[in-house]
Write an enzyme that holds these catalytic residues in place. Structure first.
Site, PDB file in Angstrom:
ATOM      1  N   LEU A 115     -50.418  44.195 -30.452  1.00 57.84           N
ATOM      2  CA  LEU A 115     -50.668  43.224 -29.374  1.00 57.84           C
ATOM      3  C   LEU A 115     -51.124  43.859 -28.010  1.00 57.84           C
ATOM      4  O   LEU A 115     -52.241  43.551 -27.481  1.00 57.84           O
ATOM      5  CB  LEU A 115     -49.108  42.809 -29.051  1.00 57.84           C
ATOM      6  CG  LEU A 115     -49.058  41.820 -27.742  1.00 57.84           C
ATOM      7  CD1 LEU A 115     -50.054  40.641 -27.914  1.00 57.84           C
ATOM      8  CD2 LEU A 115     -47.769  41.409 -27.499  1.00 57.84           C
ATOM      9  N   ILE A 147     -50.183  51.994 -30.403  1.00 63.59           N
ATOM     10  CA  ILE A 147     -49.620  51.259 -31.756  1.00 63.59           C
ATOM     11  C   ILE A 147     -48.649  52.329 -32.252  1.00 63.59           C
ATOM     12  O   ILE A 147     -49.213  53.150 -33.030  1.00 63.59           O
ATOM     13  CB  ILE A 147     -50.582  50.603 -32.578  1.00 63.59           C
ATOM     14  CG1 ILE A 147     -51.683  49.737 -31.676  1.00 63.59           C
ATOM     15  CG2 ILE A 147     -49.966  49.955 -33.733  1.00 63.59           C
ATOM     16  CD1 ILE A 147     -50.914  48.627 -31.143  1.00 63.59           C
ATOM     17  N   THR A 148     -47.403  51.732 -32.491  1.00 66.34           N
ATOM     18  CA  THR A 148     -46.564  52.595 -33.271  1.00 66.34           C
ATOM     19  C   THR A 148     -46.813  52.347 -34.754  1.00 66.34           C
ATOM     20  O   THR A 148     -46.939  51.281 -35.283  1.00 66.34           O
ATOM     21  CB  THR A 148     -44.986  51.959 -33.121  1.00 66.34           C
ATOM     22  OG1 THR A 148     -44.716  52.073 -31.650  1.00 66.34           O
ATOM     23  CG2 THR A 148     -43.820  52.836 -33.725  1.00 66.34           C
ATOM     24  N   GLY A 329     -26.133  71.617 -17.753  1.00 64.37           N
ATOM     25  CA  GLY A 329     -26.232  72.619 -16.753  1.00 64.37           C
ATOM     26  C   GLY A 329     -27.579  73.321 -17.342  1.00 64.37           C
ATOM     27  O   GLY A 329     -28.567  72.602 -18.105  1.00 64.37           O
ATOM     28  N   GLU A 353     -42.154  46.979 -25.957  1.00 59.83           N
ATOM     29  CA  GLU A 353     -41.750  45.808 -26.285  1.00 59.83           C
ATOM     30  C   GLU A 353     -41.266  45.086 -24.916  1.00 59.83           C
ATOM     31  O   GLU A 353     -40.254  44.311 -25.105  1.00 59.83           O
ATOM     32  CB  GLU A 353     -40.744  46.034 -27.449  1.00 59.83           C
ATOM     33  CG  GLU A 353     -41.311  46.558 -28.537  1.00 59.83           C
ATOM     34  CD  GLU A 353     -40.572  46.130 -29.943  1.00 59.83           C
ATOM     35  OE1 GLU A 353     -39.799  45.211 -30.114  1.00 59.83           O
ATOM     36  OE2 GLU A 353     -40.689  46.940 -30.899  1.00 59.83           O
ATOM     37  N   SER A 356     -39.144  47.092 -18.396  1.00 62.00           N
ATOM     38  CA  SER A 356     -37.855  46.430 -17.685  1.00 62.00           C
ATOM     39  C   SER A 356     -38.342  45.337 -16.632  1.00 62.00           C
ATOM     40  O   SER A 356     -37.617  44.533 -16.468  1.00 62.00           O
ATOM     41  CB  SER A 356     -36.990  47.719 -17.063  1.00 62.00           C
ATOM     42  OG  SER A 356     -36.761  48.569 -17.900  1.00 62.00           O
TER      43      SER A 356
HETATM   44  N1  CAA Z   1     -40.481  32.304 -27.456  1.00 62.80           N
HETATM   45  C1  CAA Z   1     -41.572  31.295 -27.604  1.00 62.80           C
HETATM   46  N2  CAA Z   1     -42.286  30.925 -26.954  1.00 62.80           N
HETATM   47  C2  CAA Z   1     -42.479  31.865 -25.884  1.00 62.80           C
HETATM   48  C3  CAA Z   1     -41.582  32.834 -25.139  1.00 62.80           C
HETATM   49  C4  CAA Z   1     -40.630  33.030 -26.280  1.00 62.80           C
HETATM   50  N3  CAA Z   1     -39.624  33.965 -26.181  1.00 62.80           N
HETATM   51  N4  CAA Z   1     -41.941  33.507 -24.196  1.00 62.80           N
HETATM   52  C5  CAA Z   1     -42.985  32.685 -23.553  1.00 62.80           C
HETATM   53  N5  CAA Z   1     -43.410  31.807 -24.696  1.00 62.80           N
HETATM   54  C6  CAA Z   1     -44.302  30.786 -24.597  1.00 62.80           C
HETATM   55  C7  CAA Z   1     -44.439  29.830 -23.569  1.00 62.80           C
HETATM   56  O1  CAA Z   1     -43.462  28.785 -23.742  1.00 62.80           O
HETATM   57  C8  CAA Z   1     -45.825  29.485 -23.093  1.00 62.80           C
HETATM   58  O2  CAA Z   1     -46.273  28.609 -24.016  1.00 62.80           O
HETATM   59  P1  CAA Z   1     -46.537  27.082 -23.505  1.00 62.80           P
HETATM   60  O3  CAA Z   1     -47.662  27.266 -22.351  1.00 62.80           O
HETATM   61  O4  CAA Z   1     -47.381  26.579 -24.800  1.00 62.80           O
HETATM   62  O5  CAA Z   1     -45.499  26.550 -22.904  1.00 62.80           O
HETATM   63  C9  CAA Z   1     -46.674  30.855 -23.602  1.00 62.80           C
HETATM   64  O6  CAA Z   1     -45.638  31.519 -24.281  1.00 62.80           O
HETATM   65  C10 CAA Z   1     -46.971  31.700 -22.411  1.00 62.80           C
HETATM   66  O7  CAA Z   1     -45.882  32.094 -21.521  1.00 62.80           O
HETATM   67  P2  CAA Z   1     -45.900  32.321 -20.048  1.00 62.80           P
HETATM   68  O8  CAA Z   1     -46.550  31.269 -19.476  1.00 62.80           O
HETATM   69  O9  CAA Z   1     -44.341  32.674 -20.013  1.00 62.80           O
HETATM   70  O10 CAA Z   1     -46.725  33.621 -20.246  1.00 62.80           O
HETATM   71  P3  CAA Z   1     -46.837  34.732 -18.948  1.00 62.80           P
HETATM   72  O11 CAA Z   1     -48.067  35.140 -18.881  1.00 62.80           O
HETATM   73  O12 CAA Z   1     -46.277  34.378 -17.853  1.00 62.80           O
HETATM   74  O13 CAA Z   1     -46.379  36.184 -19.591  1.00 62.80           O
HETATM   75  C11 CAA Z   1     -44.426  37.439 -20.557  1.00 62.80           C
HETATM   76  C12 CAA Z   1     -45.011  36.118 -20.193  1.00 62.80           C
HETATM   77  C13 CAA Z   1     -42.974  37.457 -20.562  1.00 62.80           C
HETATM   78  C14 CAA Z   1     -44.728  38.492 -19.311  1.00 62.80           C
HETATM   79  C15 CAA Z   1     -45.350  38.067 -21.478  1.00 62.80           C
HETATM   80  O14 CAA Z   1     -46.618  38.177 -21.546  1.00 62.80           O
HETATM   81  C16 CAA Z   1     -44.477  39.220 -22.206  1.00 62.80           C
HETATM   82  O15 CAA Z   1     -43.582  39.231 -22.777  1.00 62.80           O
HETATM   83  N6  CAA Z   1     -45.247  40.489 -21.935  1.00 62.80           N
HETATM   84  C17 CAA Z   1     -44.755  41.478 -22.288  1.00 62.80           C
HETATM   85  C18 CAA Z   1     -45.530  41.964 -23.801  1.00 62.80           C
HETATM   86  C19 CAA Z   1     -44.961  42.930 -24.553  1.00 62.80           C
HETATM   87  O16 CAA Z   1     -43.607  43.036 -24.854  1.00 62.80           O
HETATM   88  N7  CAA Z   1     -45.428  43.902 -25.141  1.00 62.80           N
HETATM   89  C20 CAA Z   1     -44.816  44.808 -26.138  1.00 62.80           C
HETATM   90  C21 CAA Z   1     -45.868  45.311 -26.998  1.00 62.80           C
HETATM   91  S1  CAA Z   1     -45.513  45.598 -28.724  1.00 62.80           S
HETATM   92  C22 CAA Z   1     -44.744  47.133 -28.759  1.00 62.80           C
HETATM   93  O17 CAA Z   1     -44.475  47.652 -27.875  1.00 62.80           O
HETATM   94  C23 CAA Z   1     -44.541  47.444 -30.209  1.00 62.80           C
HETATM   95  C24 CAA Z   1     -44.164  48.844 -30.325  1.00 62.80           C
HETATM   96  O18 CAA Z   1     -45.269  49.307 -31.124  1.00 62.80           O
HETATM   97  C25 CAA Z   1     -42.972  49.632 -30.260  1.00 62.80           C
END
Ligand code: CAA
Length: 369
Positions: A115, A147-148, A329, A353, A356
Site C-alpha cells: 500500500l 514493504i515487509t 544501566g 500499519e 500513532s
Molecule cells: N473499514 C472500511 N472502510 C473504511 C475504513 C475501515 N476501517 N476506514 C475508512 N474507510 C473508508 C471510508 O468509509 C471512506 O469510504 P467512503 O468515502 O466510500 O465512505 C474511505 O475509506 C476513505 O476514508 P476516509 O475519508 O476516512 O479517508 P482519509 O483520507 O481521511 O484517510 C486514514 C483515513 C485513516 C488516515 C487512512 O488513510 C489510513 O488508515 N492511513 C494509514 C495507512 C496505513 O495504515 N498504512 C500502513 C501500510 S501497510 C504496512 O505497514 C504493512 C507492513 O508491511 C508492516
C-alpha cells in the site's frame, strides 16, 4: 498450549542467533520455515486452505510470545496472517483462494502487502501507482515503499489507482506474482530495528495483471486495504505487547541478580516502582489486544478497538523498553542483554500499519461521530 508452543519455539529456535541476525540484517529463512511447519504463518486461515483454523485470541497469544524474542520474525508472521491470508480469505474468489491462499497459509510462500508509496504513507488515498484497464488485464505501473517481506515474498497484494477522477473509489487491489515480467525489488532497507526482516521497495513496470487477479469489485481496493489493516493492527498491537512483555521479563530477572548498595536492585523501591508501572501498562495493553481480537472473533465491529489496542500497546512498548534499558544501566546499552534491541524494535510499532497519529484520527472520528 498455544502460548507454550510459541514460547518454546521463541526460546529454542529464535533466541539463539537473534543478536547476530539483527546485527548482520540476516533474513531468518530457517526460522520462518520452522514457523511455517508449526502452522503459525496461516494460523487463522480455514483448514480447507491449509490454515490452522484458530481464532484471533490464539493469534494474539502467539504473536506476543514470538515478539518477546524476535520481532523481525513476528512482523513476517503478522503480515502473512492478518493482511495477506485474511484479506484473501475474506475477499478473494474461490479460484484466488485455491491458487494463492493455500500456499500462503501453509507458509510454502510468503506474502506482502503493498500500500505505502514514496509519497503516500499515512495519506493512503493518494496512490500514485496506476492500474490502467486494458480489457482482459490491467497495466500496473508504480513503486511501493517499505514493504515487509518485499524481497522474499512470492505474492504481493497491491493497491493501485485505476480512475483518478474517482479518488479513493477508483483504487483497486490486485494479486501480483513476484515472477511476472516487470516486477522488481530494490535493495534491502538498513533499518533502526526489526533489522533481520526483509524490507524493500517493490517496483512495477508495465506489469500485466489479469482481470481475475483483482480482489473484489472494481473500486473496492481502498476499502479492502482499510478493512484488512483493521485486523493487521491487532497483529502489530500484539507485537508491541510482546516487545514490552519481553523487556519487562528481562528486567524482572535482571533486578533479582544485580546488586547495588549492598542488596539486589529489586529490593530498591525505585526499581520496584518501575516494575510495577511496567506490569500495569502491559496488562492494560494485553486486555486491549484481547478485546479487539474477541470483537473480531464475534464478527462485531473491531476497527476502533484495533486502533485503541495499537496506539496504546505501541506506546507501552516504547515506554517499557526505554525503562528496561535504564534499569539495566550500562548493561542495557550493550547488545548481549537484548533490551537495547527491543527498544529499537519498539519504535516501528508506532509507525507501520498506521502511525500513532493515524490511530488517533480513527479513534477521534469514532468518538466524535
Ligand atoms: N473499514 C472500511 N472502510 C473504511 C475504513 C475501515 N476501517 N476506514 C475508512 N474507510 C473508508 C471510508 O468509509 C471512506 O469510504 P467512503 O468515502 O466510500 O465512505 C474511505 O475509506 C476513505 O476514508 P476516509 O475519508 O476516512 O479517508 P482519509 O483520507 O481521511 O484517510 C486514514 C483515513 C485513516 C488516515 C487512512 O488513510 C489510513 O488508515 N492511513 C494509514 C495507512 C496505513 O495504515 N498504512 C500502513 C501500510 S501497510 C504496512 O505497514 C504493512 C507492513 O508491511 C508492516
Amino acid at each position: 498450549m498455544i502460548r507454550k508452543a510459541a514460547r518454546d519455539f521463541a526460546t529454542n529456535e529464535l533466541l539463539p542467533g537473534v543478536i547476530e541476525r539483527d546485527e548482520k540484517m540476516k533474513y531468518p529463512a530457517e526460522q520462518v520455515k520452522k514457523l511455517a511447519d508449526l502452522g503459525f504463518l496461516g494460523m487463522m486461515a480455514d483448514p480447507r486452505y491449509g490454515g490452522g483454523g484458530m481464532d484471533t485470541i490464539s493469534y494474539v497469544i502467539a504473536m506476543e510470545e514470538i515478539s518477546k524474542v524476535d520481532s523481525s520474525v513476528s512482523v513476517i508472521m503478522s503480515v502473512n496472517n492478518s493482511l495477506v491470508c485474511w484479506g484473501l480469505e475474506t475477499y478473494g474468489t474461490e479460484e484466488q483462494k485455491q491458487k494463492y491462499l493455500a500456499p500462503l497459509a501453509k507458509g510454502e510462500k510468503i506474502g506482502a502487502f503493498c500500500l505505502s508509496e514514496p509519497e503516500a504513507g499515512s495519506d493512503a488515498t493518494s496512490q500514485r501507482t496506476t492500474a490502467v484497464d486494458k480489457g482482459d488485464h490491467y497495466l500496473l505501473n508504480g513503486t511501493k515503499n517499505w514493504i515487509t517481506s518485499g524481497g522474499t515474498a512470492k505474492v504481493y497484494l497491491v493497491m493501485a489507482q485505476s480512475s483518478v477522477e474517482l479518488g479513493h473509489r477508483g483504487i483497486n487491489a490486485f494479486i501480483v506474482e513476484r515472477d511476472w515480467a516487470g516486477v522488481s525489488v530494490g535493495a534491502k532497507e538498513n533499518k533502526l530495528g526489526i533489522r533481520a526482516s526483509d524490507t524493500h521497495s517493490v517496483m512495477f513496470q508495465d506489469v500485466k495483471v489479469p482481470k481475475q487477479n483483482r480482489i473484489g469489485e472494481e473500486g473496492f481496493g481502498f476499502k479492502f486495504a482499510m478493512k484488512t489493516l483493521s485486523g493487521g493492527r491487532i497483529g502489530i498491537a500484539s507485537q508491541a505487547l510482546g516487545i514490552a512483555a519481553g523487556a519487562y521479563e528481562l528486567s524482572v530477572e535482571y533486578s533479582k541478580q544485580r546488586k547495588a548498595f549492598g542488596k539486589q536492585i529489586s529490593e530498591h523501591q525505585a526499581i520496584q516502582f518501575k516494575l510495577a508501572d511496567m506490569a500495569t501498562e502491559i496488562e492494560a495493553a494485553r486486555l486491549l489486544c484481547f478485546k479487539a481480537a474477541w470483537l473480531k472473533d464475534q464478527h462485531k465491529d473491531y476497527s476502533l478497538a484495533s486502533s485503541l489496542a495499537k496506539v496504546f500497546a505501541s506506546e507501552v512498548a516504547m515506554r517499557v523498553s526505554v525503562e528496561a534499558v535504564q534499569l539495566h544501566g550500562g548493561y542495557g546499552y550493550v547488545k548481549e542483554y537484548h533490551v537495547e534491541r527491543l527498544m529499537r524494535d519498539a519504535k516501528i510499532t508506532q509507525i507501520y500499519e498506521g502511525t500513532s497519529e493515524v490511530q488517533r484520527i480513527v479513534i477521534s472520528r469514532s468518538v466524535l461521530s
